[in-house]
Design a protein around this motif. Structure first.
Motif, PDB file in Angstrom:
ATOM      1  N   GLY A 172       0.817  -1.233  -0.002  1.00 36.24           N
ATOM      2  CA  GLY A 172       0.162  -0.232  -0.121  1.00 36.24           C
ATOM      3  C   GLY A 172       0.714   1.172   0.008  1.00 36.24           C
ATOM      4  N   SER A 173       0.260   2.413   0.301  1.00 34.70           N
ATOM      5  CA  SER A 173       1.115   3.614   0.441  1.00 34.70           C
ATOM      6  C   SER A 173       0.247   4.455   1.430  1.00 34.70           C
ATOM      7  CB  SER A 173       0.899   4.233  -0.924  1.00 34.70           C
ATOM      8  OG  SER A 173       1.421   5.477  -0.683  1.00 34.70           O
ATOM      9  N   ILE A 174       1.278   5.078   2.064  1.00 34.21           N
ATOM     10  CA  ILE A 174       0.622   6.108   3.233  1.00 34.21           C
ATOM     11  C   ILE A 174       0.030   7.140   2.539  1.00 34.21           C
ATOM     12  CG2 ILE A 174       2.788   7.334   3.405  1.00 34.21           C
ATOM     13  CD1 ILE A 174       0.449   6.133   6.201  1.00 34.21           C
ATOM     14  N   LEU A 175       0.055   7.647   1.434  1.00 35.77           N
ATOM     15  CA  LEU A 175      -0.470   8.608   0.838  1.00 35.77           C
ATOM     16  C   LEU A 175      -1.924   8.395   0.487  1.00 35.77           C
ATOM     17  CD1 LEU A 175       2.417   9.582  -1.811  1.00 35.77           C
ATOM     18  CD2 LEU A 175       2.090  10.749   0.350  1.00 35.77           C
ATOM     19  N   ARG A 176      -2.352   7.054   0.405  1.00 33.76           N
ATOM     20  CA  ARG A 176      -3.804   6.675   0.194  1.00 33.76           C
ATOM     21  C   ARG A 176      -4.493   7.399   1.267  1.00 33.76           C
ATOM     22  NH1 ARG A 176      -4.159   1.760  -4.004  1.00 33.76           N
ATOM     23  NH2 ARG A 176      -5.951   2.726  -4.374  1.00 33.76           N
ATOM     24  N   VAL A 177      -3.890   7.237   2.385  1.00 31.93           N
ATOM     25  CA  VAL A 177      -4.813   7.559   3.625  1.00 31.93           C
ATOM     26  C   VAL A 177      -5.519   9.083   3.431  1.00 31.93           C
ATOM     27  CG1 VAL A 177      -4.701   8.091   6.101  1.00 31.93           C
ATOM     28  CG2 VAL A 177      -3.227   6.532   5.148  1.00 31.93           C
ATOM     29  N   GLY A 178      -4.916  10.008   2.652  1.00 36.06           N
ATOM     30  CA  GLY A 178      -5.523  11.238   2.716  1.00 36.06           C
ATOM     31  C   GLY A 178      -6.706  11.276   1.955  1.00 36.06           C
ATOM     32  N   SER A 179      -6.894  10.213   1.064  1.00 34.72           N
ATOM     33  CA  SER A 179      -8.085  10.291   0.218  1.00 34.72           C
ATOM     34  C   SER A 179      -9.401  10.165   0.929  1.00 34.72           C
ATOM     35  CB  SER A 179      -7.857   9.097  -0.837  1.00 34.72           C
ATOM     36  OG  SER A 179      -8.184   7.909  -0.112  1.00 34.72           O
ATOM     37  N   VAL A 180      -9.370   9.719   2.141  1.00 37.09           N
ATOM     38  CA  VAL A 180     -10.619   9.648   2.927  1.00 37.09           C
ATOM     39  C   VAL A 180     -10.993  11.047   3.423  1.00 37.09           C
ATOM     40  CG1 VAL A 180      -9.394   9.360   5.029  1.00 37.09           C
ATOM     41  CG2 VAL A 180     -11.585   8.375   4.610  1.00 37.09           C
TER      42      VAL A 180
END
Length: 867
Positions: A172-180
């Motif tokens: 995964g990627s920690i950057l995808r957390v921001g999409s929420v």
């Protein structure tokens, strides 16, 4: 009597300062773990889900519901942690540390005497007791923390959370957390108007990353076919609408404004988001080519019927799977005998193609290895089609190939008849009466067909069963059972189950003769030749054991020795090598004649372990003598190569310039011409024939002849390695490793001779000789180890034979390889000493001539340093 004062108590407690602090820190860690493990489990699970992008794969409502549940769970776990957490006190840590020590010395140090305070003797005893307790307390170690919470987490949820988080870190990627964040309702977002998000996810097999459409600035977009487009519209419904022509869907205005849009790219076109902040892309589809598969050559068939079919497959993204389909080519079948009937309905043969277990499947070559010998279509015309499949379920296949389905060939006539009847029975059950009739004809006189009564009885039972079942009707199970019985009996007739070595030898010879008559393939003949070699070795071993028993019993052994033929194992090996060489050259008539001669000789043969007149020799002695002969021949080749090297730099050398010239044939022709002309001495007739009757052929012909002799010597070494004793012992293994090095050096010497690099060839030949000596030395040690268990005096004859061996320089050279180039020169009286002195003088004279080339002088100097 020692005393214990308050100062001593303070010193003792000071020594416990760090063990106490570390124990208290461990207790703090225990309390934290037991209090917050539920909260950490929830946090890790939520982070793992967000980093893997699960929030983008579900509806926004599901994300909101999951967020509410996660928040409630985290709140409850936080309350649980606050209620369970207690900061450990110093007294609790002191209590745990004291409990870990025998006798609880810390508590004893803090205690006061209850009675006897006025008694001097009692106080002295009390102080002594405290001193001992202080010594024990000084040895205290920190108590390890117990971080186990298995009793509170019986389902190991904490480990599930850790594993999910580890997977998220890898994939995964920690950057995808921001999409929420964009999924949460926000007054600022509503004030700014509707917003959208989009993702383009190529098929997983392409290995391409997911694209975030909001970050793309180019209007042109190239996507693989099958890419999944995901769009999310936020704000007022209807403010944003989708317009696309890449999915092939019919336009539906009612769904164009839906908040969630998902479709796949199947063709080129345009994707547009109409409304505030909208975007548009012209999509070009990257085609996914279908896979391809090709045959790399005809099928190769072993003597036992196993097929090896090479093929190559390729695809732009990778081949997923493949299969081979085989159908009967009924039009090409010769409809005779049992094949006249219409065949039974039988499914096509489908076999999975092998694919690489690891690595890239975009392009690879493999072999389809199968055995169809038991199939009814074996040795009949069929059509073969190979097909492969990629991840997009696109298929590529070859054109149908005409071939004969490979199967085992039976050379025994009776076995071949049984296999033919088996095929007819499987071809059509209407052939059952005819098959029974033919089988009865085959077994009419069983003593002429079968070598054992058991085989005849087995066939009789099969015939009776076949006739009985034919009368009441044959079903598939009974047919398969009869076919299996016929197959087993045919194998028994073909391979035999006799324990007698001579019968196996005769059977192997007959099978090889039958194969040569029937035009078998090279692979089949090679395997049958190996079978003949194994049968011959077994027969030789049995014959040796029989002769040993006769010698021990003293029963008319001499009479049999005189009446039978004597042959060594080397003689048999040379005869079989000659037979195989004739077959490889296609001279089958001569090979059959030589095989017949071998068969006649084996009928009345008496094997010997050594040459006639030398007495019996052990396998180790035979191997040692063979290696010694190989070493002498290699020395002769090296001498001749050195003589040719001299001729390259001294072309005006005349016949007999040096009386010590050994000639080209390695010591067998003194005084032979440097240019290949026959001298006054005794030359080699074989080499004269190679060069011509009256003159030489030039340097290239000479070096080619040396290369061929080097190759023959390498082949002889390979044959000797196969008969080397001492298998499994350290000395025997060392001998084999040394001979392997010698063989590699001989190969390099042969290549250098073919390249006309005589200097390199001489160096490689020297390495080969050194490795041969080392191998002989190790073999001698293995023989000596075996002789330790023998009676005294048994090795005397061997020592006497080795004592007479001398090398060309007059040095002792035992069969074990000792001495030779490493030993001292024999410079004493006699022919050997004179010969050595002449060679040394000649080498010194030539090394001092400055007109000679540097490469020759370097070689001569190395010879002087060595000898």
């Amino acid at each position: 009597m020692s005393s214990f004062t308050p100062n001593d108590l303070r010193d003792a407690m000071a020594k416990l300062r760090w063990p106490l602090r570390l124990t208290r820190a461990g207790m703090l860690a225990e309390t934290l773990v037991r209090a917050v493990w539920p909260l950490m489990t929830v946090v890790l699970l939520v982070l793992a889900a967000l980093m893997l992008g699960l929030q983008d794969a579900v509806a926004v409502e599901v994300v909101w519901a999951a967020a509410v549940l996660a928040a409630l769970a985290a709140l409850w776990e936080l309350v649980f942690a606050l209620r369970r957490f207690r900061f450990p006190s110093r007294s609790a840590a002191l209590e745990r540390l004291d409990a870990s020590l025998p006798g609880r010395p810390i508590q004893a140090l803090l205690d006061d005497a209850a009675i006897g305070g006025d008694d001097t003797a009692s106080l002295a005893v009390w102080r002594a007791h405290k001193a001992r307790m202080a010594a024990k307390a000084a040895a205290a170690d920190p108590v390890a923390a117990d971080l186990r919470v298995a009793d509170r987490d019986p389902y190991a949820l904490r480990y599930v959370a850790v594993l999910a988080f580890a997977v998220a870190l890898l994939f995964g990627s920690i950057l995808r957390v921001g999409s929420v964040a964009g999924m949460a309702p926000s007054s600022a977002g509503l004030a700014n108007g509707p917003v959208w998000e989009g993702w383009a996810e190529p098929p997983r097999y392409t290995g391409r990353p997911t694209l975030y459409l909001n970050d793309l600035t180019e209007a042109e977009l190239e996507l693989p076919k099958g890419t999944l487009i995901t769009l999310r519209f936020y704000g007022d419904v209807g403010a944003l609408a989708l317009a696309e022509t890449v999915s092939g869907r019919s336009a539906e205005v009612s769904t164009a404004t839906a908040p969630a849009q998902d479709f796949a790219v199947v063709q080129e076109g345009r994707i547009g988001i109409e409304g505030p902040g909208g975007r548009a892309w012209n999509v070009t589809v990257r085609p996914d080519d279908p896979p391809q598969v090709d045959l790399l050559g005809p099928a190769k068939v072993s003597a036992l019927g196993e097929m090896r079919l090479p093929f190559a497959a390729r695809d732009d993204y990778g081949v997923e799977a493949g299969e081979a389909r085989i159908i009967l080519d009924l039009a090409a079948v010769e409809r005779r005998y049992g094949l006249q009937a219409d065949p039974a309905d039988r499914a096509q043969i489908v076999v999975a193609l092998p694919t690489p277990i690891a690595g890239n499947r975009a392009a690879f070559e493999e072999n389809l290895i199968e055995d169809f010998s038991k199939h009814p279509w074996a040795n009949l015309p069929v059509k073969l089609t190979l097909s492969v499949l990629d991840a997009a379920e696109q298929q590529g296949e070859t054109a149908p190939q005409d071939m004969i389905l490979p199967g085992r060939r039976f050379f025994n006539p009776s076995a071949a008849a049984l296999i033919e009847m088996r095929r007819d029975l499987l071809w059509a059950t209407t052939n059952a009466p005819r098959a029974a009739q033919v089988l009865r004809a085959v077994s009419y006189r069983p003593e002429d067909v079968f070598s054992s009564a058991t085989s005849a009885l087995r066939l009789k039972r099969i015939i009776e069963k076949l006739e009985l079942r034919t009368r009441y009707g044959l079903d598939e199970d009974i047919t398969d059972e009869l076919a299996e019985d016929l197959w087993g009996l045919a194998l028994e007739l073909e391979e035999g189950v006799l324990a007698d070595a001579l019968e196996r030898l005769r059977r192997a010879q007959e099978r090889l003769q039958e194969a040569m008559k029937n035009g078998a393939s090279d692979e089949e003949i090679a395997e049958l030749m190996d079978e003949l070699r194994r049968a011959t070795e077994e027969y030789m071993q049995q014959l040796q054991r029989q002769q040993a028993q006769e010698r021990a019993q003293g029963e008319d052994g001499d009479q049999q020795q005189g009446d039978s033929m004597q042959m060594t194992q080397d003689d048999l090996q040379r005869m079989m090598d000659r037979i195989q060489e004739l077959m490889e050259q296609g001279r089958m008539a001569e090979a059959a004649e030589a095989l017949q001669q071998l068969q006649e000789m084996m009928e009345n043969m008496r094997v010997t372990e050594g040459q006639p007149g030398q007495g019996g020799k052990s396998p180790g002695e035979q191997a040692m003598e063979g290696l010694a002969e190989t070493l002498n021949e290699q020395q002769g080749l090296s001498d001749q190569a050195f003589r040719d090297l001299q001729e390259q730099f001294n072309p005006n050398a005349q016949v007999g310039e040096s009386d010590g010239n050994e000639g080209r044939n390695g010591g067998q022709g003194r005084g032979e011409s440097h240019e290949g002309q026959n001298g006054q001495g005794e030359g080699s007739g074989e080499q004269r024939g190679e060069r011509g009757e009256g003159g030489s052929e030039g340097p290239r012909s000479s070096e080619e002849g040396l290369a061929e002799r080097q190759r023959a010597l390498r082949d002889e070494l390979n044959r000797q390695q196969g008969r080397l004793p001492g298998q499994g012992t350290p000395e025997g293994n060392a001998a084999r490793e040394a001979l392997d090095r010698a063989g590699r050096a001989m190969d390099e010497a042969e290549q250098a001779l073919r390249n006309r690099d005589l200097a390199d060839a001489i160096d490689n030949q020297a390495q080969a000789m050194e490795a041969l000596r080392e191998g002989m030395r190790s073999l001698g040690e293995a023989m000596a180890q075996e002789q330790q268990n023998q009676q005294p005096g048994q090795g005397q004859a061997e020592a006497d034979r080795r004592a007479d061996n001398r090398d060309p320089l007059g040095r002792d050279q035992s069969n074990s390889g000792e001495s030779s180039s490493d030993g001292p020169l024999n410079l004493g009286q006699g022919d050997g000493g004179a010969r050595a002195r002449e060679l040394l003088d000649e080498i010194r004279r030539r090394s001092g001539e400055t007109a000679r080339p540097d490469v020759e002088r370097d070689y001569l100097n190395r010879l002087l340093e060595r000898f």
